[in-house]
Design an enzyme around this catalytic site. Sequence first.
Site, PDB file in Angstrom:
ATOM      1  N   GLY A  10      42.677  60.511  39.553  1.00  8.29           N
ATOM      2  CA  GLY A  10      44.010  61.080  39.342  1.00  8.29           C
ATOM      3  C   GLY A  10      44.055  61.965  38.107  1.00  8.29           C
ATOM      4  O   GLY A  10      43.027  62.302  37.505  1.00  8.29           O
ATOM      5  N   GLY A  36      45.647  61.158  44.103  1.00  9.49           N
ATOM      6  CA  GLY A  36      44.675  61.885  43.286  1.00  9.49           C
ATOM      7  C   GLY A  36      44.028  63.003  44.084  1.00  9.49           C
ATOM      8  O   GLY A  36      44.432  63.289  45.214  1.00  9.49           O
ATOM      9  N   VAL A  57      42.365  49.715  45.903  1.00  7.47           N
ATOM     10  CA  VAL A  57      42.159  48.541  45.035  1.00  7.47           C
ATOM     11  C   VAL A  57      43.155  47.412  45.354  1.00  7.47           C
ATOM     12  O   VAL A  57      42.970  46.288  44.903  1.00  7.47           O
ATOM     13  CB  VAL A  57      42.194  48.890  43.525  1.00  7.47           C
ATOM     14  CG1 VAL A  57      41.088  49.861  43.157  1.00  7.47           C
ATOM     15  CG2 VAL A  57      43.554  49.406  43.085  1.00  7.47           C
ATOM     16  N   TYR A 145      58.561  51.074  41.548  1.00  5.63           N
ATOM     17  CA  TYR A 145      57.606  51.423  40.489  1.00  5.63           C
ATOM     18  C   TYR A 145      57.862  50.576  39.241  1.00  5.63           C
ATOM     19  O   TYR A 145      56.951  49.926  38.725  1.00  5.63           O
ATOM     20  CB  TYR A 145      57.752  52.902  40.165  1.00  5.63           C
ATOM     21  CG  TYR A 145      56.803  53.438  39.110  1.00  5.63           C
ATOM     22  CD1 TYR A 145      55.436  53.505  39.347  1.00  5.63           C
ATOM     23  CD2 TYR A 145      57.284  53.908  37.893  1.00  5.63           C
ATOM     24  CE1 TYR A 145      54.572  54.025  38.388  1.00  5.63           C
ATOM     25  CE2 TYR A 145      56.418  54.438  36.935  1.00  5.63           C
ATOM     26  CZ  TYR A 145      55.071  54.495  37.187  1.00  5.63           C
ATOM     27  OH  TYR A 145      54.215  55.019  36.236  1.00  5.63           O
TER      28      TYR A 145
HETATM   29  P1  NAD Z   1      48.056  60.102  39.497  1.00  5.39           P
HETATM   30  O1  NAD Z   1      48.862  59.907  40.738  1.00  5.39           O
HETATM   31  O2  NAD Z   1      47.515  61.451  39.215  1.00  5.39           O
HETATM   32  O3  NAD Z   1      46.834  59.090  39.451  1.00  5.39           O
HETATM   33  C1  NAD Z   1      46.863  57.824  40.053  1.00  5.39           C
HETATM   34  C2  NAD Z   1      45.540  57.633  40.765  1.00  5.39           C
HETATM   35  O4  NAD Z   1      45.516  56.320  41.334  1.00  5.39           O
HETATM   36  C3  NAD Z   1      45.327  58.624  41.912  1.00  5.39           C
HETATM   37  O5  NAD Z   1      44.044  59.192  41.841  1.00  5.39           O
HETATM   38  C4  NAD Z   1      45.498  57.773  43.160  1.00  5.39           C
HETATM   39  O6  NAD Z   1      44.762  58.271  44.259  1.00  5.39           O
HETATM   40  C5  NAD Z   1      45.008  56.431  42.663  1.00  5.39           C
HETATM   41  N1  NAD Z   1      45.550  55.303  43.424  1.00  5.39           N
HETATM   42  C6  NAD Z   1      46.852  55.039  43.711  1.00  5.39           C
HETATM   43  N2  NAD Z   1      46.940  53.917  44.429  1.00  5.39           N
HETATM   44  C7  NAD Z   1      45.681  53.458  44.602  1.00  5.39           C
HETATM   45  C8  NAD Z   1      45.124  52.327  45.264  1.00  5.39           C
HETATM   46  N3  NAD Z   1      45.890  51.422  45.867  1.00  5.39           N
HETATM   47  N4  NAD Z   1      43.779  52.175  45.234  1.00  5.39           N
HETATM   48  C9  NAD Z   1      42.980  53.078  44.603  1.00  5.39           C
HETATM   49  N5  NAD Z   1      43.454  54.159  43.962  1.00  5.39           N
HETATM   50  C10 NAD Z   1      44.791  54.337  43.958  1.00  5.39           C
HETATM   51  O7  NAD Z   1      48.980  59.598  38.283  1.00  5.39           O
HETATM   52  P2  NAD Z   1      48.704  59.628  36.715  1.00  5.39           P
HETATM   53  O8  NAD Z   1      49.787  60.396  36.080  1.00  5.39           O
HETATM   54  O9  NAD Z   1      47.304  59.991  36.426  1.00  5.39           O
HETATM   55  O10 NAD Z   1      48.969  58.097  36.344  1.00  5.39           O
HETATM   56  C11 NAD Z   1      47.899  57.193  36.125  1.00  5.39           C
HETATM   57  C12 NAD Z   1      48.449  55.872  35.669  1.00  5.39           C
HETATM   58  O11 NAD Z   1      49.174  56.039  34.433  1.00  5.39           O
HETATM   59  C13 NAD Z   1      49.417  55.229  36.649  1.00  5.39           C
HETATM   60  O12 NAD Z   1      49.190  53.831  36.660  1.00  5.39           O
HETATM   61  C14 NAD Z   1      50.763  55.513  36.068  1.00  5.39           C
HETATM   62  O13 NAD Z   1      51.706  54.534  36.416  1.00  5.39           O
HETATM   63  C15 NAD Z   1      50.471  55.504  34.578  1.00  5.39           C
HETATM   64  N6  NAD Z   1      51.446  56.325  33.850  1.00  5.39           N
HETATM   65  C16 NAD Z   1      51.376  57.679  33.876  1.00  5.39           C
HETATM   66  C17 NAD Z   1      52.337  58.428  33.199  1.00  5.39           C
HETATM   67  C18 NAD Z   1      52.284  59.939  33.159  1.00  5.39           C
HETATM   68  O14 NAD Z   1      53.169  60.540  32.555  1.00  5.39           O
HETATM   69  N7  NAD Z   1      51.302  60.594  33.722  1.00  5.39           N
HETATM   70  C19 NAD Z   1      53.377  57.779  32.519  1.00  5.39           C
HETATM   71  C20 NAD Z   1      53.436  56.400  32.565  1.00  5.39           C
HETATM   72  C21 NAD Z   1      52.460  55.661  33.203  1.00  5.39           C
END
Ligand code: NAD
Length: 342
Positions: A10, A36, A57, A145
């Site tokens: 991601g 992702g 996962v 969420y």
């Molecule tokens: P993103 O959607 O780009 O990345 C999430 C990744 O997790 C993706 O590659 C997706 O394919 C993978 N994924 C989702 N469900 C899955 C599963 N069941 N099995 C395997 N892979 C799975 O989002 P991001 O912005 O990179 O966020 C990453 C993490 O950081 C998340 O947990 C999110 O909650 C947390 N987060 C991000 C932000 C932000 O501003 N970007 C803020 C708060 C929390």
Amino acid sequence: MRVAVTGGGGFLGSHLCEALLRRGDEVVCLDDFSTGDPANIAHILENPAFELVRGDVSRSAEVSGHVDAVAHLASPASPPDYLARPLETLAVGSRGTENALRLAARHDARFVLASTSEVYGDPEVHPQSETYWGHVNPVGPRSVYDEAKRFAEALTQAYRTNQGTNTGIVRIFNTYGPRMRPNDGRVVSSFVVQALAGEPLTVYGDGKQTRSFCYVDDLVRGIITMIDQDEPGPVNLGNPVELTVLQLAELVIGLTESSAELQFHSLPVDDPTRRRPVIDRASERLGWSPEVGIEDGLRRTVEWFASRPDDIADALSAIRGGQHDGVVTARRRPLASMSAAS
Ligand code: NAD
Ligand code: UDP
């Protein structure tokens, strides 16, 4: 050190994988690419220190060989993504987190949960420190969420207390930068894509709601510091400079030298009104604070999106008109009438 990164394909996860490889770690990325993009890790696939395990996962988080740390980032993160995948979001926050915790426990590895400022909901306390318990609507649309992450925090804490797992929780505030999906519907990616295309910027509500935006490199440095320590957290990671959505629009329009207008849409249900992290804990316990200012970070982000004109064209139809059931109000305001965060 060998680190398993769930969600490593991601936005944040791919930057984390890259940074870990850069400092000499081995990385196992677990991702199902539901939100992702394989392109995020295409440049590291051939690196012998990098391994990709493709899969959900929530079903299983198995890797061959030993791991020293597990960073659990797998979860939809953008509101349109998690609203489109409510059950998957709850599953990865619960079963997915437990599978990742079990992996860490089996290997006696450090575990770091990527939690979120959304655990504070629409906060009644401002700014938000880790001692605030939050204000979340448990049956609102965002609850899939918010409550998944709150459950993930509880589970992580229970593994620490009852299983002796070396866990840590980071609460990530809005983070932006290169490799955001151009059509993910988040405010930074949407505004940059719209401004570069000369399309109206879709402002939800009156645009006076605030967020505090952290550049991805700062955030990844914080996560790595957390991986390296035994700090249990929760620790807020974010940039405490607070902007209204209108101020963000103004910055993006200025940096892109765009003549795009603003187009006002209805506010999504339960959209938090104000959000700003208190980062004293990160500073005291991790020696961490953000270094990249909003203009610098946005400039880098704009440059990245500008180098992908085809992606922008594809994304526009998805984000045009908003992705949250919002209705265009046809109200347009000149930039001069923007209000500042108080
Ligand atoms: P993103 O959607 O780009 O990345 C999430 C990744 O997790 C993706 O590659 C997706 O394919 C993978 N994924 C989702 N469900 C899955 C599963 N069941 N099995 C395997 N892979 C799975 O989002 P991001 O912005 O990179 O966020 C990453 C993490 O950081 C998340 O947990 C999110 O909650 C947390 N987060 C991000 C932000 C932000 O501003 N970007 C803020 C708060 C929390
Ligand atoms: N937002 C907006 N226009 C958009 C996308 C989002 O005005 O095209 C607003 C949204 O209503 C929220 C803020 O920007 O108030 C941040 O939204 P985002 O989806 O990026 O993150 P989150 O709501 O999860 O903080």
